[in-house]
Design a protein around this motif. Structure first.
Motif, PDB file in Angstrom:
ATOM      1  N   GLU A 131       0.833  -1.213   0.000  1.00  0.00           N
ATOM      2  CA  GLU A 131       0.000   0.000   0.000  1.00  0.00           C
ATOM      3  C   GLU A 131       0.863   1.257   0.000  1.00  0.00           C
ATOM      4  O   GLU A 131       0.559   2.221  -0.705  1.00  0.00           O
ATOM      5  N   THR A 132       1.921   1.246   0.789  1.00  0.00           N
ATOM      6  CA  THR A 132       2.823   2.398   0.825  1.00  0.00           C
ATOM      7  C   THR A 132       3.500   2.581  -0.533  1.00  0.00           C
ATOM      8  O   THR A 132       3.643   3.711  -1.019  1.00  0.00           O
TER       9      THR A 132
ATOM     10  N   LEU B 282       1.928   6.872  -6.783  1.00  0.00           N
ATOM     11  CA  LEU B 282       0.955   7.919  -7.091  1.00  0.00           C
ATOM     12  C   LEU B 282       1.521   9.314  -6.786  1.00  0.00           C
ATOM     13  O   LEU B 282       1.270  10.261  -7.533  1.00  0.00           O
ATOM     14  N   ARG B 283       2.287   9.418  -5.723  1.00  0.00           N
ATOM     15  CA  ARG B 283       2.920  10.704  -5.402  1.00  0.00           C
ATOM     16  C   ARG B 283       3.926  11.103  -6.477  1.00  0.00           C
ATOM     17  O   ARG B 283       4.019  12.278  -6.847  1.00  0.00           O
ATOM     18  N   ARG B 284       4.687  10.135  -6.975  1.00  0.00           N
ATOM     19  CA  ARG B 284       5.650  10.450  -8.046  1.00  0.00           C
ATOM     20  C   ARG B 284       4.924  10.963  -9.299  1.00  0.00           C
ATOM     21  O   ARG B 284       5.374  11.914  -9.946  1.00  0.00           O
TER      22      ARG B 284
ATOM     23  N   HIS C  28       0.583  22.565  -1.444  1.00  0.00           N
ATOM     24  CA  HIS C  28       0.541  21.480  -2.417  1.00  0.00           C
ATOM     25  C   HIS C  28      -0.847  21.444  -3.040  1.00  0.00           C
ATOM     26  O   HIS C  28      -1.808  21.987  -2.490  1.00  0.00           O
ATOM     27  N   SER C  29      -0.920  20.770  -4.171  1.00  0.00           N
ATOM     28  CA  SER C  29      -2.228  20.579  -4.795  1.00  0.00           C
ATOM     29  C   SER C  29      -3.108  19.749  -3.851  1.00  0.00           C
ATOM     30  O   SER C  29      -2.610  19.064  -2.947  1.00  0.00           O
ATOM     31  N   LYS C  30      -4.377  19.806  -4.080  1.00  0.00           N
ATOM     32  CA  LYS C  30      -5.334  19.037  -3.269  1.00  0.00           C
ATOM     33  C   LYS C  30      -5.017  17.536  -3.341  1.00  0.00           C
ATOM     34  O   LYS C  30      -5.036  16.836  -2.330  1.00  0.00           O
ATOM     35  N   ASP C  31      -4.708  17.068  -4.546  1.00  0.00           N
ATOM     36  CA  ASP C  31      -4.389  15.647  -4.721  1.00  0.00           C
ATOM     37  C   ASP C  31      -3.116  15.259  -3.967  1.00  0.00           C
ATOM     38  O   ASP C  31      -3.058  14.208  -3.320  1.00  0.00           O
ATOM     39  N   MET C  32      -2.088  16.121  -4.053  1.00  0.00           N
ATOM     40  CA  MET C  32      -0.833  15.811  -3.359  1.00  0.00           C
ATOM     41  C   MET C  32      -1.036  15.857  -1.848  1.00  0.00           C
ATOM     42  O   MET C  32      -0.478  15.029  -1.121  1.00  0.00           O
ATOM     43  N   THR C  33      -1.811  16.787  -1.369  1.00  0.00           N
ATOM     44  CA  THR C  33      -2.087  16.872   0.066  1.00  0.00           C
ATOM     45  C   THR C  33      -2.746  15.585   0.553  1.00  0.00           C
ATOM     46  O   THR C  33      -2.372  15.046   1.599  1.00  0.00           O
ATOM     47  N   ALA C  34      -3.698  15.087  -0.218  1.00  0.00           N
ATOM     48  CA  ALA C  34      -4.375  13.839   0.146  1.00  0.00           C
ATOM     49  C   ALA C  34      -3.404  12.650   0.107  1.00  0.00           C
ATOM     50  O   ALA C  34      -3.426  11.791   0.994  1.00  0.00           O
ATOM     51  N   LEU C  35      -2.552  12.611  -0.911  1.00  0.00           N
ATOM     52  CA  LEU C  35      -1.570  11.525  -1.018  1.00  0.00           C
ATOM     53  C   LEU C  35      -0.543  11.590   0.112  1.00  0.00           C
ATOM     54  O   LEU C  35      -0.170  10.550   0.671  1.00  0.00           O
ATOM     55  N   ASN C  36      -0.092  12.785   0.448  1.00  0.00           N
ATOM     56  CA  ASN C  36       0.856  12.933   1.557  1.00  0.00           C
ATOM     57  C   ASN C  36       0.225  12.484   2.870  1.00  0.00           C
ATOM     58  O   ASN C  36       0.883  11.840   3.697  1.00  0.00           O
TER      59      ASN C  36
ATOM     60  N   LYS D  74      -2.220  10.272   3.218  1.00  0.00           N
ATOM     61  CA  LYS D  74      -2.348   8.811   3.158  1.00  0.00           C
ATOM     62  C   LYS D  74      -0.992   8.150   3.405  1.00  0.00           C
ATOM     63  O   LYS D  74      -0.899   7.175   4.162  1.00  0.00           O
ATOM     64  N   PHE D  75       0.052   8.675   2.769  1.00  0.00           N
ATOM     65  CA  PHE D  75       1.389   8.126   2.983  1.00  0.00           C
ATOM     66  C   PHE D  75       1.777   8.231   4.457  1.00  0.00           C
ATOM     67  O   PHE D  75       2.298   7.286   5.036  1.00  0.00           O
ATOM     68  N   GLY D  76       1.539   9.382   5.061  1.00  0.00           N
ATOM     69  CA  GLY D  76       1.862   9.577   6.477  1.00  0.00           C
ATOM     70  C   GLY D  76       1.135   8.594   7.383  1.00  0.00           C
ATOM     71  O   GLY D  76       1.716   8.066   8.335  1.00  0.00           O
ATOM     72  N   GLN D  77      -0.130   8.329   7.071  1.00  0.00           N
ATOM     73  CA  GLN D  77      -0.897   7.365   7.868  1.00  0.00           C
ATOM     74  C   GLN D  77      -0.312   5.960   7.727  1.00  0.00           C
ATOM     75  O   GLN D  77      -0.098   5.268   8.729  1.00  0.00           O
TER      76      GLN D  77
END
Length: 186
Positions: free
Chosen positions: A120-121, A127-129, A145-153, A155-158
């Motif tokens: 998953e990570t 996706l972040r790349r 960051h863009s909305k999409d990048m903020t959401a991906l960051n 998720k990655f952090g979680q």
């Protein structure tokens, strides 16, 4: 009565398996990861971690199985009990808390990290790349960051946070097992 040579008993393989597990965990968690993060650029650090984690989590998943198979029965000086070797000893009622629980915890957390959190990570990282190329900005650059990048960051952090917590639980369970194992020494 002839005793079999130590080399043909499970005891040395048990100790070597335990030492490998504990040493790998301590080195990777507190030395390798920290040093690599400090000296490598973020993309190279990510590549290194992506290459190491399958082996690392694989060791965490395989070692408790080897420890269970090679579990050396005998007298526990704290409990004053004789227990059988191998799986029968691991599942012996007197070993539920000091042996079965730590080994089961190590196995479960290692497998969860290997089978769920690692893939998953990696998916979120990929996706972040892609999003970095779209945004023209690295995921680790300062906001905004863009909305999409903020959401991906997020998720990655979680995912990374839970995986790291599981890794620490695995380390604590490994140390707990070692303390129990050392209680068998004269």
């Amino acid at each position: 009565m002839s005793e079999r040579p130590l080399l043909f008993s499970p005891a040395p393989y048990h100790i070597l398996s335990y030492g490998t597990l504990l040493g790998t965990q301590v080195f990777h968690t507190f030395v390798n990861s920290v040093s690599s993060f400090k000296v490598l650029e973020r993309p190279q650090f990510a590549i290194l971690q992506r290459a190491l984690f399958p082996t690392y989590f694989g060791i965490q998943a395989a070692a408790p199985v080897l420890l269970a198979i090679t579990y050396p029965g005998g007298t526990n000086i704290l409990k004053g009990l004789d227990t059988p070797s191998s799986l029968a000893g691991v599942f012996h009622s007197s070993n539920r808390w000091g042996v079965l629980l730590p080994l089961g915890t190590i196995l479960a957390t290692g497998l969860v990290n290997l089978a769920y959190f690692l893939p998953e990570t990696n998916k979120v990282t990929a996706l972040r790349r892609k999003q970095e190329k779209k945004d023209g900005k690295a995921s680790y650059d300062a906001p905004p960051h863009s909305k999409d990048m903020t959401a991906l960051n997020k998720k990655f952090g979680q995912l990374h946070g839970i995986s790291s917590l599981l890794n620490l639980v695995t380390l604590v369970a490994t140390v707990a097992y070692g303390i129990n194992l050392s209680s068998r020494l004269d």
